[in-house]
Design a protein around this motif. Structure first.
Motif, PDB file in Angstrom:
ATOM      1  N   ARG A 107       0.060  -5.015 -12.082  1.00 12.48           N
ATOM      2  CA  ARG A 107      -0.963  -4.661 -13.064  1.00 12.48           C
ATOM      3  C   ARG A 107      -2.052  -5.719 -13.164  1.00 12.48           C
ATOM      4  O   ARG A 107      -3.231  -5.397 -13.187  1.00 12.48           O
ATOM      5  CB  ARG A 107      -0.322  -4.435 -14.440  1.00 12.48           C
ATOM      6  N   THR A 108      -1.670  -6.960 -13.216  1.00 13.90           N
ATOM      7  CA  THR A 108      -2.652  -8.017 -13.375  1.00 13.90           C
ATOM      8  C   THR A 108      -3.153  -8.472 -12.008  1.00 13.90           C
ATOM      9  O   THR A 108      -2.565  -8.161 -10.961  1.00 13.90           O
ATOM     10  CB  THR A 108      -2.036  -9.202 -14.125  1.00 13.90           C
ATOM     11  N   GLN A 109      -4.238  -9.228 -12.031  1.00 12.10           N
ATOM     12  CA  GLN A 109      -4.790  -9.764 -10.798  1.00 12.10           C
ATOM     13  C   GLN A 109      -3.810 -10.700 -10.108  1.00 12.10           C
ATOM     14  O   GLN A 109      -3.692 -10.698  -8.872  1.00 12.10           O
ATOM     15  CB  GLN A 109      -6.099 -10.506 -11.111  1.00 12.10           C
ATOM     16  N   GLN A 110      -3.110 -11.483 -10.875  1.00 10.00           N
ATOM     17  CA  GLN A 110      -2.124 -12.411 -10.288  1.00 10.00           C
ATOM     18  C   GLN A 110      -0.995 -11.658  -9.600  1.00 10.00           C
ATOM     19  O   GLN A 110      -0.541 -12.056  -8.521  1.00 10.00           O
ATOM     20  CB  GLN A 110      -1.566 -13.326 -11.383  1.00 10.00           C
ATOM     21  N   GLU A 111      -0.528 -10.588 -10.208  1.00 12.18           N
ATOM     22  CA  GLU A 111       0.545  -9.800  -9.582  1.00 12.18           C
ATOM     23  C   GLU A 111       0.065  -9.166  -8.279  1.00 12.18           C
ATOM     24  O   GLU A 111       0.817  -9.113  -7.297  1.00 12.18           O
ATOM     25  CB  GLU A 111       1.028  -8.726 -10.558  1.00 12.18           C
ATOM     26  N   TRP A 112      -1.168  -8.687  -8.251  1.00  8.16           N
ATOM     27  CA  TRP A 112      -1.700  -8.103  -7.023  1.00  8.16           C
ATOM     28  C   TRP A 112      -1.852  -9.159  -5.928  1.00  8.16           C
ATOM     29  O   TRP A 112      -1.541  -8.895  -4.757  1.00  8.16           O
ATOM     30  CB  TRP A 112      -3.045  -7.433  -7.284  1.00  8.16           C
ATOM     31  N   GLU A 113      -2.331 -10.327  -6.293  1.00 10.41           N
ATOM     32  CA  GLU A 113      -2.480 -11.387  -5.298  1.00 10.41           C
ATOM     33  C   GLU A 113      -1.125 -11.835  -4.759  1.00 10.41           C
ATOM     34  O   GLU A 113      -0.998 -12.123  -3.555  1.00 10.41           O
ATOM     35  CB  GLU A 113      -3.227 -12.569  -5.917  1.00 10.41           C
ATOM     36  N   LEU A 134      -8.440  -7.465  -0.641  1.00 15.02           N
ATOM     37  CA  LEU A 134      -7.464  -7.060  -1.637  1.00 15.02           C
ATOM     38  C   LEU A 134      -7.681  -5.602  -2.053  1.00 15.02           C
ATOM     39  O   LEU A 134      -6.715  -4.860  -2.280  1.00 15.02           O
ATOM     40  CB  LEU A 134      -7.540  -7.974  -2.860  1.00 15.02           C
ATOM     41  N   THR A 135      -8.919  -5.171  -2.119  1.00 12.30           N
ATOM     42  CA  THR A 135      -9.214  -3.777  -2.476  1.00 12.30           C
ATOM     43  C   THR A 135      -8.670  -2.820  -1.423  1.00 12.30           C
ATOM     44  O   THR A 135      -8.085  -1.772  -1.756  1.00 12.30           O
ATOM     45  CB  THR A 135     -10.726  -3.587  -2.632  1.00 12.30           C
ATOM     46  N   LYS A 138      -4.925  -2.588  -1.773  1.00 15.10           N
ATOM     47  CA  LYS A 138      -4.476  -1.751  -2.888  1.00 15.10           C
ATOM     48  C   LYS A 138      -4.387  -0.286  -2.472  1.00 15.10           C
ATOM     49  O   LYS A 138      -3.469   0.434  -2.892  1.00 15.10           O
ATOM     50  CB  LYS A 138      -5.427  -1.905  -4.074  1.00 15.10           C
TER      51      LYS A 138
END
Length: 405
Positions: A107-113, A134-135, A138
């Motif tokens: 959900r957060t930017q850190q989790e995605w990274e 990153l986009t 996703k």
């Protein structure tokens, strides 16, 4: 005279014409004692058991058939979604497998990274997608995520209603075995999917090819899904569609055999598509009817031993898929022409005609996909068409099934 006996009741009667007996075997004066005839009456439990055996088995409620048809539709959705995931090269974006933990997406930017960094440690990013943003990550991650979540929905769609029907007593003994097999197969299908993904995450230092899952495991994954789909659809149709009492003539028996053989050929053709997808064999020769400038390409048997070409040579895999596709549509056309000679019910005639129509559409989709260099929407439609064709064949088999005596 009555005498209680264990396990039943025994009645002592005098022989016909022997007179009446008094007491236990006593005779009237001047008369010889009449011989007694022993008659054994069956016990009450034996009578109840015989009545239960003679009573017809209760019919399975239509709700069970409708449930199985809905499950087959859910499996079809999973197959189509899996095909799109493969076509968009999204299947290796999720590098681990957890039954419950992975149901919550980042959900957060850190989790995605953090998720993106895990993906960067594997061969697909290093060799193929080293410049991915990153986009873009996703998008492929959500494609694989949706496929896995849909698989869990399919599993629940089988297991929860099965437990409810079992508890309500709506399943006969043969149906219980069938439902257990289907639930076991859907669980096996999920494990096989992860086993397939693992083959694409392994480091292969001696290989210069782009990272991809094993075509053998992909074929096993698709094959088990097709078996699950076919079994669910067949059982659902058998429960819902009334059987035709058709005369068992020689021509009708031949038609039934042809229908079974055609269905098996369609299944094999669909399964061969897994090898085409796994090896990207649709991009080797993008011409039809010839492969390049030749009917039989030079590299058809380039691998050694020869048997490897059938499963590992992209040229041979595409050639085999073409041959199987042409054989399938030819078999369907021959089946249709043969069925015209036999008087069939309206619903059965409709099934034969639908099978021929879908076969022609499927061939057109396959040729178009090849000539246009496998565009994702068209290729996904072609993969969906294989399920539609298999469905029509199973419907026809259900119409022609033998009426039990």
């Amino acid at each position: 005279m009555l005498r209680a006996a264990r396990g039943g009741v025994r009645l002592l009667l005098p022989a016909r014409g022997g007179g009446a007996a008094e007491g236990r075997g006593a005779a009237a004066p001047g008369l010889a004692p009449a011989p007694l005839t022993r008659v054994r009456l069956p016990p009450q439990r034996c009578l109840q058991r015989r009545l239960l055996q003679q009573a017809p088995a209760p019919a399975t409620p239509p709700a069970v058939g409708r449930w199985l048809l809905a499950c087959s539709g859910a499996v079809a959705g999973a197959v189509v979604l899996g095909g799109v995931t493969r076509l968009t090269e999204s299947g290796l974006s999720m590098v681990d497998w957890h039954l419950v933990k992975e149901m919550k997406p980042p959900r957060t930017q850190q989790e995605w990274e953090a998720e993106f960094q895990k993906y960067q440690q594997f061969p697909e990013f290093k060799i193929l997608n080293h410049d991915m943003t990153l986009t873009e990550f996703k998008f492929i991650w959500y494609m694989e995520y949706s496929h896995r979540m849909w698989g869990r929905v399919v599993g629940l769609a089988y297991i929860l209603p099965a437990a409810y029907f079992w508890r309500k007593g709506w399943l006969s003994r043969p149906m219980k075995g069938c439902v257990l097999a289907l639930c076991g197969l859907v669980c096996f299908q999920g494990l096989l999917g992860w086993y397939m993904v693992k083959s694409g995450l392994e480091e292969k230092p001696d290989s210069y090819d782009i990272p991809r899952v094993s075509q053998y495991r992909l074929a096993a994954h698709l094959g088990s899904a097709l078996v699950l789909y076919s079994a669910s659809l067949w059982t659902g149709l058998s429960l819902l569609l009334p059987q035709h009492k058709l005369p068992e003539t020689h021509q009708f028996l031949r038609l039934r055999q042809y229908a079974h053989g055609t269905t098996a050929l369609i299944f094999l053709t669909a399964l061969s598509g897994a090898f085409v997808a796994g090896l990207d064999a649709g991009l080797v020769y993008n011409s039809f009817p010839k492969m390049g400038e030749r009917w039989i390409p030079d590299d058809l048997l380039a691998f050694s031993p020869v048997l490897r070409n059938i499963f590992e040579n992209p040229t041979t895999v595409q050639f085999d898929h073409r041959i199987l596709g042409i054989a399938s549509v030819t078999a369907v056309a021959a089946l249709y022409l043969f069925s015209r000679k036999i008087p069939l019910p309206r619903r059965t005639r409709m099934a034969v005609t639908s099978l021929l129509a879908v076969a022609c559409i499927q061939v057109g989709l396959g040729i178009s996909t090849l000539l246009l260099y496998v565009p994702t929407p068209l290729a996904a439609t072609h993969q969906s068409g294989s399920l539609a064709l298999l469905s029509m064949a199973l419907w026809l088999m259900s119409e022609l099934r033998r009426v039990p005596k």
